[in-house]
Design a protein around this motif. Structure first.
Motif, PDB file in Angstrom:
ATOM      1  N   PHE A 504       0.833  -1.206   0.000  1.00 13.76           N
ATOM      2  CA  PHE A 504       0.000   0.000   0.000  1.00 13.76           C
ATOM      3  C   PHE A 504       0.865   1.252   0.000  1.00 13.76           C
ATOM      4  N   ARG A 505       1.922   1.265   0.845  1.00 12.91           N
ATOM      5  CA  ARG A 505       2.759   2.461   0.959  1.00 12.91           C
ATOM      6  C   ARG A 505       3.472   2.750  -0.360  1.00 12.91           C
ATOM      7  N   LEU A 506       3.961   1.724  -1.044  1.00 18.26           N
ATOM      8  CA  LEU A 506       4.662   1.932  -2.304  1.00 18.26           C
ATOM      9  C   LEU A 506       3.715   2.465  -3.372  1.00 18.26           C
ATOM     10  N   ILE A 507       2.540   1.886  -3.457  1.00 16.81           N
ATOM     11  CA  ILE A 507       1.557   2.351  -4.441  1.00 16.81           C
ATOM     12  C   ILE A 507       1.122   3.780  -4.131  1.00 16.81           C
ATOM     13  N   ASP A 508       0.866   4.045  -2.835  1.00 21.63           N
ATOM     14  CA  ASP A 508       0.434   5.384  -2.424  1.00 21.63           C
ATOM     15  C   ASP A 508       1.513   6.423  -2.728  1.00 21.63           C
ATOM     16  N   PHE A 509       2.758   6.092  -2.465  1.00 18.87           N
ATOM     17  CA  PHE A 509       3.857   7.012  -2.712  1.00 18.87           C
ATOM     18  C   PHE A 509       3.950   7.331  -4.203  1.00 18.87           C
ATOM     19  N   THR A 510       3.787   6.333  -5.044  1.00 20.95           N
ATOM     20  CA  THR A 510       3.904   6.547  -6.491  1.00 20.95           C
ATOM     21  C   THR A 510       2.717   7.319  -7.040  1.00 20.95           C
ATOM     22  N   ARG A 511       1.507   6.973  -6.607  1.00 12.76           N
ATOM     23  CA  ARG A 511       0.310   7.657  -7.098  1.00 12.76           C
ATOM     24  C   ARG A 511       0.256   9.114  -6.646  1.00 12.76           C
ATOM     25  N   ASN A 512       0.836   9.421  -5.513  1.00 11.49           N
ATOM     26  CA  ASN A 512       0.786  10.778  -4.979  1.00 11.49           C
ATOM     27  C   ASN A 512       2.034  11.588  -5.335  1.00 11.49           C
ATOM     28  N   ASN A 513       2.644  11.214  -6.450  1.00 14.14           N
ATOM     29  CA  ASN A 513       3.741  11.989  -7.029  1.00 14.14           C
ATOM     30  C   ASN A 513       4.972  12.055  -6.127  1.00 14.14           C
ATOM     31  N   GLY A 514       5.211  10.970  -5.351  1.00 11.11           N
ATOM     32  CA  GLY A 514       6.393  10.952  -4.501  1.00 11.11           C
ATOM     33  C   GLY A 514       7.686  11.056  -5.281  1.00 11.11           C
ATOM     34  N   TRP A 515       7.774  10.318  -6.390  1.00 10.69           N
ATOM     35  CA  TRP A 515       8.978  10.374  -7.210  1.00 10.69           C
ATOM     36  C   TRP A 515       9.131  11.744  -7.857  1.00 10.69           C
ATOM     37  N   GLY A 516       7.996  12.355  -8.201  1.00 12.04           N
ATOM     38  CA  GLY A 516       8.044  13.700  -8.773  1.00 12.04           C
ATOM     39  C   GLY A 516       8.560  14.727  -7.772  1.00 12.04           C
ATOM     40  N   ARG A 517       8.197  14.555  -6.499  1.00 13.20           N
ATOM     41  CA  ARG A 517       8.683  15.487  -5.468  1.00 13.20           C
ATOM     42  C   ARG A 517      10.203  15.347  -5.298  1.00 13.20           C
ATOM     43  N   ILE A 518      10.702  14.122  -5.382  1.00 18.20           N
ATOM     44  CA  ILE A 518      12.153  13.941  -5.329  1.00 18.20           C
ATOM     45  C   ILE A 518      12.801  14.647  -6.515  1.00 18.20           C
ATOM     46  N   ASP A 519      12.209  14.494  -7.686  1.00 17.38           N
ATOM     47  CA  ASP A 519      12.773  15.106  -8.890  1.00 17.38           C
ATOM     48  C   ASP A 519      12.781  16.629  -8.804  1.00 17.38           C
ATOM     49  N   GLU A 520      11.695  17.199  -8.252  1.00 11.86           N
ATOM     50  CA  GLU A 520      11.646  18.656  -8.100  1.00 11.86           C
ATOM     51  C   GLU A 520      12.789  19.153  -7.223  1.00 11.86           C
ATOM     52  N   ARG A 521      13.040  18.428  -6.140  1.00 11.72           N
ATOM     53  CA  ARG A 521      14.113  18.833  -5.249  1.00 11.72           C
ATOM     54  C   ARG A 521      15.472  18.705  -5.935  1.00 11.72           C
ATOM     55  N   LEU A 522      15.682  17.626  -6.666  1.00 11.07           N
ATOM     56  CA  LEU A 522      16.955  17.415  -7.339  1.00 11.07           C
ATOM     57  C   LEU A 522      17.190  18.448  -8.438  1.00 11.07           C
ATOM     58  N   SER A 523      16.113  18.900  -9.086  1.00  9.57           N
ATOM     59  CA  SER A 523      16.241  19.830 -10.207  1.00  9.57           C
ATOM     60  C   SER A 523      16.476  21.265  -9.755  1.00  9.57           C
TER      61      SER A 523
END
Length: 581
Positions: A504-523
């Protein structure tokens, strides 16, 4: 506690109770004392005390302070870790004061004894011992009780004023007692074993207001683990109410006990060997110097470990040679049936269970798992995750504790752990440490910790999921340092295995743009350590994609993760690093 018309002994003074001649007040007092708390009580016949030639330096300092009637501080508080030898020192000082006729009274608390684990009997017991030193004082105490038969139901401060302060001052004024020659030592051991922090604080406060603020000759020696009541009373920032009045002896910090433990072990083990039927134990070559040094190292300065070893070797049913080898070679994974450290483990379980109950009872801590949080901090401090660790304050943030949350978490564990700054790291870098190596080993072992055990897998899952939850929060909530620390912890605690995150946590993190938030910080933040984040994040990201795709059949979500991985990989190459790096 005593029936009428008895004979008994307190500190080698015979007390005779006769129905016809004994005053009613004194008889009432005797019914309200805790005889088990006396330093020479038959209930404490095997009380620990310092072996000859050990703790010489600290014993001398304590006795010098006790004998110096002119010293301005009339209260000495000795604090130390669980098992540091505080009670043995108190017992030794009580014996020395008794022989020199300077012992006024002694009271030894015990959490396991209902007659001496609270404040019910402490003032009557102290008053009784003082009264036995002078007939006029005894009569004055008895008269005070006759005048107020309900005194034993009143507050501690009123009891202390009525049964100790007023009678003593009255008898001194009459000339029937010379305060300069009166036995002046009052010893109180195991304050932390008095039930309830408020009760401990009440006793300290009453001593301050009744005994220290009046012109009395008493010198008071209190020993305790460094728990909340005595710690805050002695604190210098903010200043506690005993800070300027007490001499604070921090036993674990001021004295290196290794030499004393070494002498203690040599003496005791040789004695055990001489009485053994095993010819190997009777040999002058047993124990070996190497054996003793291993035990000294394992003791980590705490006498309780050495005493536990001696008690285990003293059992008559086995050979001390074989038992010593079992201790030195014992590991929780070895499958041995023996538990040579069981006494020590009981101490750890007691302290942890009490601390857990107190922590989780606080409203703001509801829903938190005390043992899980302590275990997480222990694993972080041991730097067992990829050889790296976070500072204790950063780790508080990683595991979703408020700022300074570790201080509350450890507030009832000060006898087992402490926090100190690492001089080789940044100025604010503080770390948790155990006083005793065996405590960390205890937390690692399900066999030893039993129902208090928290597995490494549970800690990994909790830390990884806390990191993911932090990354889902608003971007501005995390500073650059916090972001780097969370990415680093995510890598270390996942151990390149996405299995530490539930579905559930992995799916929730991906659906709620968790990877996108990491990318925003890195960019958008040039302060991010890109080489570190790539090495920390790459494997976790690949494993997340594989699990979403192969195990959970969330192919669209897996493609989202892959797109970010490919993007970060290209950025990684642009920074000039090779694949091998």
């Amino acid at each position: 506690m005593f029936s009428n018309a008895q004979n008994f002994k307190i500190d080698n003074v015979n007390v005779h109770l006769f129905e016809d001649s004994q005053k009613e007040g004194w008889k009432m007092l005797l019914k309200n004392i805790a005889s088990n708390a006396l330093h020479d009580s038959s209930a404490r016949f095997d009380a620990p005390k310092c072996d000859e030639g050990t703790r010489v330096e600290v014993t001398k300092e304590l006795m010098d302070w006790m004998q110096d009637r002119e010293a301005p501080q009339r209260l000495l508080c000795m604090t130390g870790a669980a098992g540091a030898g505080k009670s043995a020192l108190q017992q030794t000082i009580a014996g020395k004061c008794s022989k020199s006729n300077t012992l006024g009274s002694a009271f030894f608390f015990s959490a396991a004894d209902p007659t001496r684990n609270d404040l019910t009997h402490i003032v009557p017991t102290i008053a009784c011992q003082l009264g036995l030193r002078n007939p006029a004082l005894r009569d004055a105490i008895g008269k005070a009780i006759e005048d107020d038969p309900l005194i034993f139901k009143k507050t501690l401060g009123i009891q202390m004023d009525t049964l100790i302060v007023a009678p003593f001052q009255r008898v001194c004024a009459s000339g029937a007692l010379d305060s300069s020659k009166f036995p002046h030592a009052i010893l109180i051991d195991g304050l932390d074993e008095c039930r309830g922090e408020d009760n401990q604080d009440e006793l300290l406060s009453s001593i301050k207001h009744c005994l220290l603020e009046n012109d009395l000759p008493f010198r008071i020696f209190i020993a305790s683990r460094p728990e909340w009541a005595i710690r805050t009373a002695l604190a210098n920032d903010p200043e506690g109410y005993l800070y300027r009045l007490a001499y604070h002896m921090k036993l674990s910090d001021m004295y290196d006990a290794a030499g004393d433990i070494r002498r203690y072990l040599w003496t005791r083990l040789r004695g055990i060997g001489s009485r053994s039927r095993d010819s190997r134990a009777q040999s002058p070559l047993w124990p070996t110097k190497e054996d003793i040094e291993k035990l000294v190292a394992a003791a980590s300065g705490q006498f309780v470990y050495a005493a536990t070893v001696v008690k285990y070797l003293s059992e008559r049913r086995g050979s001390p040679v074989d038992r010593l080898r079992a201790i030195i070679n014992w590991t929780p994974e070895g499958g041995q049936q023996t538990r040579p450290l069981e006494l020590l483990d009981n101490l750890y379980r007691n302290i942890l269970s009490t601390a857990k109950e107190l922590y989780e009872a606080v409203d703001t801590n509801r829903g938190r798992d005390f043992l899980l949080l302590v275990r997480a901090h222990q694993m972080n401090s041991d730097a067992r995750m990829d050889g790296r660790q976070s500072s204790i304050r950063t780790f508080d943030e990683i595991i979703s504790l408020e700022e300074g949350g570790h201080q509350v978490l450890f507030s009832d564990l000060h006898s087992l752990v402490f926090v100190r700054q690492n001089p080789r790291r940044a100025e604010a870098w503080e770390e948790m440490h155990s006083y005793h190596l065996s405590f960390s080993e205890f937390l690692d072992s399900e066999l030893r910790a039993q129902h208090l055990f928290v597995s490494e897998t549970r800690v990994r899952q909790y830390v990884v999921e806390s990191c993911l939850q932090k990354l889902l929060q608003q971007e501005d909530f995390l500073g650059d340092w916090s972001f780097n620390s969370i990415i680093s912890a995510l890598h270390r605690y996942s151990d390149n295995q996405i299995t530490y995150v539930n579905d559930f946590r992995l799916i929730d993190f991906t659906r709620n743009n968790g990877w996108g938030r990491i990318d925003e910080r890195l960019s958008s933040h040039v302060k991010v350590d890109r080489f570190r984040w790539w090495s920390d994040l790459a494997r976790f990201t690949l494993n997340a994609r594989q699990r979403l795709n192969d195990d959970l059949h969330e192919h669209e979500l897996a493609d989202i993760v892959k797109s970010y991985f490919d993007k970060w990989k290209e950025r990684y190459k642009e920074d000039g690093f090779t694949e091998e790096e």
